[in-house]
Motif scaffolding. Sequence first.
Motif, mmCIF file in Angstrom:
data_model
loop_
_atom_site.group_PDB
_atom_site.id
_atom_site.type_symbol
_atom_site.label_atom_id
_atom_site.label_comp_id
_atom_site.label_asym_id
_atom_site.label_seq_id
_atom_site.Cartn_x
_atom_site.Cartn_y
_atom_site.Cartn_z
ATOM 1 N N ALA A 13 56.552 28.328 6.935
ATOM 2 C CA ALA A 13 55.500 28.608 8.132
ATOM 3 C C ALA A 13 54.212 28.713 8.820
ATOM 4 O O ALA A 13 53.907 27.523 9.780
ATOM 5 C CB ALA A 13 56.168 29.728 8.579
ATOM 6 N N ASN A 14 53.210 28.637 8.140
ATOM 7 C CA ASN A 14 51.713 28.095 8.488
ATOM 8 C C ASN A 14 51.742 26.626 8.399
ATOM 9 O O ASN A 14 50.883 25.922 9.256
ATOM 10 C CB ASN A 14 50.916 29.115 7.369
ATOM 11 N N LEU A 15 52.063 26.140 7.391
ATOM 12 C CA LEU A 15 52.005 24.966 7.293
ATOM 13 C C LEU A 15 52.889 24.272 8.471
ATOM 14 O O LEU A 15 52.029 23.134 9.455
ATOM 15 C CB LEU A 15 52.927 24.225 5.702
ATOM 16 N N GLU A 16 54.317 24.384 8.517
ATOM 17 C CA GLU A 16 54.928 23.616 10.299
ATOM 18 C C GLU A 16 54.074 23.834 11.751
ATOM 19 O O GLU A 16 53.400 23.053 12.683
ATOM 20 C CB GLU A 16 55.737 24.363 10.582
ATOM 21 N N LEU A 17 52.782 25.533 11.729
ATOM 22 C CA LEU A 17 51.796 25.917 12.925
ATOM 23 C C LEU A 17 51.258 24.859 12.465
ATOM 24 O O LEU A 17 50.400 24.773 13.938
ATOM 25 C CB LEU A 17 51.998 27.497 12.522
ATOM 26 N N ILE A 18 49.752 24.556 11.705
ATOM 27 C CA ILE A 18 48.665 24.091 11.540
ATOM 28 C C ILE A 18 49.448 22.554 11.587
ATOM 29 O O ILE A 18 48.719 22.064 12.973
ATOM 30 C CB ILE A 18 48.358 24.182 10.204
ATOM 31 N N GLU A 19 49.902 21.899 11.085
ATOM 32 C CA GLU A 19 50.514 20.553 11.374
ATOM 33 C C GLU A 19 50.723 20.433 12.751
ATOM 34 O O GLU A 19 50.382 19.401 13.348
ATOM 35 C CB GLU A 19 51.666 20.246 10.744
ATOM 36 N N TYR A 20 51.525 21.357 13.955
ATOM 37 C CA TYR A 20 51.589 21.399 15.371
ATOM 38 C C TYR A 20 51.281 21.238 16.147
ATOM 39 O O TYR A 20 50.510 20.232 16.711
ATOM 40 C CB TYR A 20 53.339 22.271 15.564
ATOM 41 N N LEU A 21 49.356 22.231 16.460
ATOM 42 C CA LEU A 21 48.371 22.280 16.330
ATOM 43 C C LEU A 21 47.579 21.244 16.559
ATOM 44 O O LEU A 21 47.218 20.950 17.704
ATOM 45 C CB LEU A 21 48.234 23.451 16.081
ATOM 46 N N LEU A 22 47.410 20.494 15.392
ATOM 47 C CA LEU A 22 46.173 19.791 15.554
ATOM 48 C C LEU A 22 47.293 18.336 15.891
ATOM 49 O O LEU A 22 46.490 17.873 16.713
ATOM 50 C CB LEU A 22 46.688 19.070 13.523
ATOM 51 N N LYS A 23 48.341 18.168 15.476
ATOM 52 C CA LYS A 23 48.824 17.051 15.904
ATOM 53 C C LYS A 23 49.298 16.753 17.640
ATOM 54 O O LYS A 23 48.702 16.040 18.180
ATOM 55 C CB LYS A 23 50.811 16.964 15.737
ATOM 56 N N ALA A 24 49.321 17.920 18.280
ATOM 57 C CA ALA A 24 49.058 18.182 20.196
ATOM 58 C C ALA A 24 47.327 18.078 20.168
ATOM 59 O O ALA A 24 48.101 17.264 21.486
ATOM 60 C CB ALA A 24 49.384 19.863 20.286
ATOM 61 N N ALA A 25 46.459 18.148 19.462
ATOM 62 C CA ALA A 25 45.083 17.751 19.857
ATOM 63 C C ALA A 25 45.186 16.647 19.846
ATOM 64 O O ALA A 25 44.524 16.433 19.908
ATOM 65 C CB ALA A 25 44.866 18.963 19.314
ATOM 66 N N GLY A 26 46.015 15.881 18.625
ATOM 67 C CA GLY A 26 45.859 14.066 18.993
ATOM 68 C C GLY A 26 45.506 14.133 17.938
ATOM 69 O O GLY A 26 45.070 12.807 17.009
ATOM 70 N N TYR A 27 45.418 14.765 16.295
ATOM 71 C CA TYR A 27 44.771 14.802 15.281
ATOM 72 C C TYR A 27 46.575 14.170 14.262
ATOM 73 O O TYR A 27 47.190 14.005 14.621
ATOM 74 C CB TYR A 27 44.357 15.871 14.636
ATOM 75 N N GLN A 28 45.795 13.120 13.178
ATOM 76 C CA GLN A 28 46.631 13.075 12.120
ATOM 77 C C GLN A 28 47.114 13.653 11.654
ATOM 78 O O GLN A 28 45.773 14.299 11.427
ATOM 79 C CB GLN A 28 46.756 11.530 11.459
ATOM 80 N N THR A 29 48.063 14.391 10.386
ATOM 81 C CA THR A 29 48.049 14.933 9.602
ATOM 82 C C THR A 29 48.992 14.806 7.927
ATOM 83 O O THR A 29 49.593 14.067 8.603
ATOM 84 C CB THR A 29 48.899 16.224 10.054
ATOM 85 N N LEU A 30 47.642 15.356 7.102
ATOM 86 C CA LEU A 30 48.899 14.871 6.153
ATOM 87 C C LEU A 30 49.161 16.637 5.555
ATOM 88 O O LEU A 30 48.129 17.534 5.362
ATOM 89 C CB LEU A 30 47.203 14.473 5.411
ATOM 90 N N ALA A 31 50.188 16.433 4.722
ATOM 91 C CA ALA A 31 49.919 17.730 4.094
ATOM 92 C C ALA A 31 51.106 17.773 2.639
ATOM 93 O O ALA A 31 51.350 16.722 1.714
ATOM 94 C CB ALA A 31 52.026 18.370 4.778
ATOM 95 N N ALA A 32 50.908 19.231 1.643
ATOM 96 C CA ALA A 32 50.907 18.823 0.737
ATOM 97 C C ALA A 32 51.112 20.251 0.454
ATOM 98 O O ALA A 32 50.330 21.698 1.075
ATOM 99 C CB ALA A 32 50.084 18.533 -0.147
#
Length: 131
Positions: A13-32
Amino acid sequence: MPARILIIEDNSANLELIEYLLKAAGYQTLAATDGARGVQVAREQRPDLVLCDLQMPVLNGYEVLEQLRAHPLTRLIPVLAVTAFSMPGDRAKVIEAGFDGYLSKPIEPEQFVRQVEQYLPGNMIRSPTKG
Ligand code: MN
């Protein structure tokens, strides 16, 4: 060029929220979703910034930081601790361990991206009020 940000977080849940916020702001995300994988992705992808949960199985955030700092390909990447612990003195402990910064949970969507952007070089910031 927008920053590429690696998020190492075992809570989906935290991972999805952080990815969502960063992507919405225009950043590229990688996740582990665990520390060992996070170290591997960091070596392969050389992100501009790493956000790392502290409480994780297998490798915790401190151990991830140690491995990132020990490897020439990842040694200079800024790493921010993201932690649910918010006891007095935690911030000092995290900084002393060598993290570049500290973000506390719960994630505050209104402020989170701005907090992260404080640790990015100006030319990688997307937010119109910065850089
Ligand atoms: Mn965790």
